[in-house]
Write a protein that holds these residues in place. Structure first.
Motif, PDB file in Angstrom:
ATOM      1  N   TRP A  20      -5.776  37.356 -48.984  1.00  0.00           N
ATOM      2  CA  TRP A  20      -6.430  37.213 -50.302  1.00  0.00           C
ATOM      3  C   TRP A  20      -5.861  38.325 -51.181  1.00  0.00           C
ATOM      4  CZ3 TRP A  20      -9.469  33.328 -51.863  1.00  0.00           C
ATOM      5  CH2 TRP A  20     -10.223  33.481 -53.029  1.00  0.00           C
TER       6      TRP A  20
ATOM      7  N   GLN B 101     -13.340  42.555 -51.862  1.00  0.00           N
ATOM      8  CA  GLN B 101     -13.446  41.535 -50.828  1.00  0.00           C
ATOM      9  C   GLN B 101     -14.719  41.800 -50.028  1.00  0.00           C
ATOM     10  OE1 GLN B 101      -9.996  41.020 -48.361  1.00  0.00           O
ATOM     11  NE2 GLN B 101      -8.595  41.061 -50.101  1.00  0.00           N
TER      12      GLN B 101
ATOM     13  N   GLY C 144     -15.350  36.273 -49.890  1.00  0.00           N
ATOM     14  CA  GLY C 144     -14.597  36.078 -51.120  1.00  0.00           C
ATOM     15  C   GLY C 144     -14.581  37.308 -51.983  1.00  0.00           C
TER      16      GLY C 144
ATOM     17  N   ASP D 153     -15.313  36.508 -58.285  1.00  0.00           N
ATOM     18  CA  ASP D 153     -15.672  35.206 -58.852  1.00  0.00           C
ATOM     19  C   ASP D 153     -16.472  34.366 -57.862  1.00  0.00           C
ATOM     20  OD1 ASP D 153     -14.391  35.899 -61.189  1.00  0.00           O
ATOM     21  OD2 ASP D 153     -12.610  34.688 -60.815  1.00  0.00           O
ATOM     22  N   ILE D 154     -16.036  34.365 -56.618  1.00  0.00           N
ATOM     23  CA  ILE D 154     -16.725  33.578 -55.588  1.00  0.00           C
ATOM     24  C   ILE D 154     -18.128  34.128 -55.343  1.00  0.00           C
ATOM     25  CG2 ILE D 154     -16.723  33.008 -53.113  1.00  0.00           C
ATOM     26  CD1 ILE D 154     -13.631  32.752 -53.408  1.00  0.00           C
ATOM     27  N   ILE D 155     -18.257  35.456 -55.248  1.00  0.00           N
ATOM     28  CA  ILE D 155     -19.579  36.056 -55.005  1.00  0.00           C
ATOM     29  C   ILE D 155     -20.504  35.791 -56.194  1.00  0.00           C
ATOM     30  CG2 ILE D 155     -20.841  38.203 -54.554  1.00  0.00           C
ATOM     31  CD1 ILE D 155     -18.956  37.034 -52.245  1.00  0.00           C
TER      32      ILE D 155
ATOM     33  N   GLU E 152     -20.370  33.190 -58.279  1.00  0.00           N
ATOM     34  CA  GLU E 152     -20.759  31.778 -58.205  1.00  0.00           C
ATOM     35  C   GLU E 152     -21.791  31.546 -57.102  1.00  0.00           C
ATOM     36  OE1 GLU E 152     -17.305  29.247 -57.830  1.00  0.00           O
ATOM     37  OE2 GLU E 152     -16.339  30.199 -59.555  1.00  0.00           O
ATOM     38  N   MET E 153     -21.569  32.162 -55.944  1.00  0.00           N
ATOM     39  CA  MET E 153     -22.496  31.987 -54.816  1.00  0.00           C
ATOM     40  C   MET E 153     -23.866  32.577 -55.127  1.00  0.00           C
ATOM     41  SD  MET E 153     -20.073  32.652 -51.489  1.00  0.00           S
ATOM     42  CE  MET E 153     -21.371  32.281 -50.285  1.00  0.00           C
TER      43      MET E 153
ATOM     44  N   GLU F  22     -26.100  30.024 -52.949  1.00  0.00           N
ATOM     45  CA  GLU F  22     -25.339  29.961 -51.696  1.00  0.00           C
ATOM     46  C   GLU F  22     -25.281  31.312 -50.982  1.00  0.00           C
ATOM     47  OE1 GLU F  22     -21.606  27.373 -51.642  1.00  0.00           O
ATOM     48  OE2 GLU F  22     -21.971  27.659 -53.790  1.00  0.00           O
TER      49      GLU F  22
END
Length: 119
Positions: free
Chosen positions: A67, A72, A81, A84-86, A88-89, A94
């Motif tokens: 990645w 991270q 992730g 951005d992923i965290i 969104e989650m 999530e």
């Protein structure tokens, strides 16, 4: 110990690890600050690894996860992730589900407040 061995040991010894620029109390980039802020606000106990303090760890974590960016997040040994992923989650719930499934303690009311503030 090589950078990869150090990374693996850190991930194995801690339920939640954030490889970040700076520390959880003094983040040194906006993305790291956002993820650390979410974890701190939700009351998650996590180990922070300042990649700015060690160039080998900074590159090593990118190679380890395949990645390209920092921060991270790892939960129970699993790469989750970056910022951005965290984000969104967190907003979708999530992240709550992941913490619940992995047995990680967090403040559900705080997580709900984050979602309310961003609705």
């Amino acid at each position: 110990m090589t950078a990869v061995e150090t990374i693996k040991t850190t991930i194995d010894k801690n339920d939640v690890v954030l490889f970040m620029k700076g520390t959880k109390m003094m983040p040194q980039c906006g993305f790291s600050s956002r993820v650390a802020g979410v974890l701190n606000f939700m009351g998650v106990e996590f180990a922070d690894v300042n990649v700015l303090a060690d160039a080998e760890i900074r590159q090593g974590i990118k190679d380890f996860s395949d990645w390209p960016t920092i921060p991270q997040l790892y939960v129970k040994g699993e790469f989750v992730g970056g910022c951005d992923i965290i984000t969104e989650m967190t907003l979708s719930g999530e992240l709550d589900q992941l913490f619940e499934a992995k047995g990680v303690t967090f403040d559900k009311a705080a997580a709900d407040k984050i979602r309310e503030a961003n609705a």
